[in-house]
Design a protein around this motif. Sequence first.
Motif, short mmCIF file in Angstrom:
data_model
loop_
_atom_site.label_atom_id
_atom_site.label_comp_id
_atom_site.label_asym_id
_atom_site.label_seq_id
_atom_site.Cartn_x
_atom_site.Cartn_y
_atom_site.Cartn_z
N MET A 25 0.81 -1.02 0.16
CA MET A 25 -0.03 0.05 -0.05
C MET A 25 0.68 1.18 0.09
SD MET A 25 -2.86 -1.30 -0.39
CE MET A 25 -3.82 0.49 -0.45
N ASP A 26 1.75 1.36 0.67
CA ASP A 26 2.75 2.40 0.83
C ASP A 26 3.68 2.67 -0.59
OD1 ASP A 26 2.43 2.83 3.58
OD2 ASP A 26 4.20 1.95 3.95
N ASN A 27 3.60 1.63 -1.38
CA ASN A 27 4.46 1.96 -2.72
C ASN A 27 3.54 2.22 -3.60
OD1 ASN A 27 7.00 1.17 -1.97
ND2 ASN A 27 6.67 -1.11 -2.35
N LEU A 28 2.04 1.70 -3.41
CA LEU A 28 1.09 2.12 -4.37
C LEU A 28 1.06 3.63 -4.30
CD1 LEU A 28 -1.37 -1.16 -4.31
CD2 LEU A 28 0.17 -0.17 -6.42
N ILE A 29 0.57 3.99 -2.75
CA ILE A 29 0.12 5.38 -2.65
C ILE A 29 1.33 6.39 -2.85
CG2 ILE A 29 -0.51 6.81 -0.70
CD1 ILE A 29 -1.98 4.50 0.37
N ASN A 30 2.42 6.08 -2.53
CA ASN A 30 3.59 6.89 -2.99
C ASN A 30 3.78 7.12 -4.54
OD1 ASN A 30 6.12 8.27 -2.26
ND2 ASN A 30 7.22 6.66 -3.13
N GLY A 31 3.50 6.07 -5.17
CA GLY A 31 3.51 6.08 -6.74
C GLY A 31 2.22 6.71 -7.21
N LYS A 32 1.32 7.12 -6.48
CA LYS A 32 -0.02 7.58 -6.99
C LYS A 32 -0.92 6.68 -7.75
CE LYS A 32 1.70 12.51 -6.39
NZ LYS A 32 1.71 12.25 -5.15
N ARG A 181 0.42 -9.90 -5.21
CA ARG A 181 0.25 -9.48 -6.33
C ARG A 181 -1.62 -9.01 -6.71
NH1 ARG A 181 3.55 -13.88 -10.02
NH2 ARG A 181 5.43 -13.16 -9.53
N SER A 182 -2.22 -10.06 -6.12
CA SER A 182 -3.81 -9.64 -6.25
C SER A 182 -4.24 -8.49 -5.57
CB SER A 182 -4.65 -10.85 -5.86
OG SER A 182 -4.71 -11.89 -6.52
N LEU A 183 -3.64 -8.13 -4.35
CA LEU A 183 -3.75 -6.99 -3.74
C LEU A 183 -3.31 -5.81 -4.12
CD1 LEU A 183 -4.88 -5.46 -1.23
CD2 LEU A 183 -2.60 -5.95 0.12
N ASN A 184 -1.95 -5.99 -4.75
CA ASN A 184 -1.67 -4.92 -5.59
C ASN A 184 -2.50 -4.44 -7.01
OD1 ASN A 184 0.83 -3.35 -6.24
ND2 ASN A 184 0.65 -4.46 -8.03
N GLU A 185 -3.27 -5.37 -7.41
CA GLU A 185 -3.95 -5.14 -8.74
C GLU A 185 -5.05 -4.47 -8.17
OE1 GLU A 185 -3.11 -5.52 -11.85
OE2 GLU A 185 -1.16 -6.03 -11.40
N PHE A 186 -5.78 -4.98 -7.17
CA PHE A 186 -7.25 -4.78 -6.60
C PHE A 186 -7.08 -3.20 -6.05
CE2 PHE A 186 -10.36 -4.97 -3.06
CZ PHE A 186 -11.41 -4.73 -3.84
#
Length: 191
Positions: A25-32, A181-186
């Motif tokens: 989640m930190d990586n996704l949020i940081n990467g917008k 991977r599923s969480l990252n995509e979802f």
Amino acid sequence: VLYLQHGWGENETSWPVQGKTGEIMDNLINGKQAVPMLVVMTYGLTNVARIGGLSSFDWTKFERVLCDELIPYIDKNFLTKTDRNSRAMAGLSMGSMETQRITISRPQLFGYWGLFSGAVYQVEDVQKVQKPNYMFISCGGKEQRLVEAIDKAVPALKAAGYNVDGYVSEGTAHEFLSWRRSLNEFAQKIF
């Protein structure tokens, strides 16, 4: 808020430790790539179920704990948006079974639905309930039965007018690499 459920034989520490939820989640949020959100990971085995006896698991006990106790607690004690468009539920394996049944039973609470390696939404199961904003169904590439079920269900749901994605994690099985991977995509598709 994303309510994220563990699988059979696991507990509320499984997603944070094995699932690396914080890092993802930190990586996704940081990467917008995802909006900031709370992720609530709670214990889902609210009654006794034995190996091989999961079909007798009374998911309604967990439904009551989650929907009637935990969600109101989170909304009272944290700065949340309390409408269904600001709430998601997902789970892996047994948690996907809980997610499937609860989202269908209480669609007014959740606008985003995610199933990882377990249950699969079917048109006949969802057509009589309030339509979600988005559905996500995934599994590991080595989970052949689930790959086939997803390949069949997703086109049927799309044809029925649902916003749904299927995702198959290449080269993985019923394991946390698939679910990470599923969480990252979802997480990139909700809210």
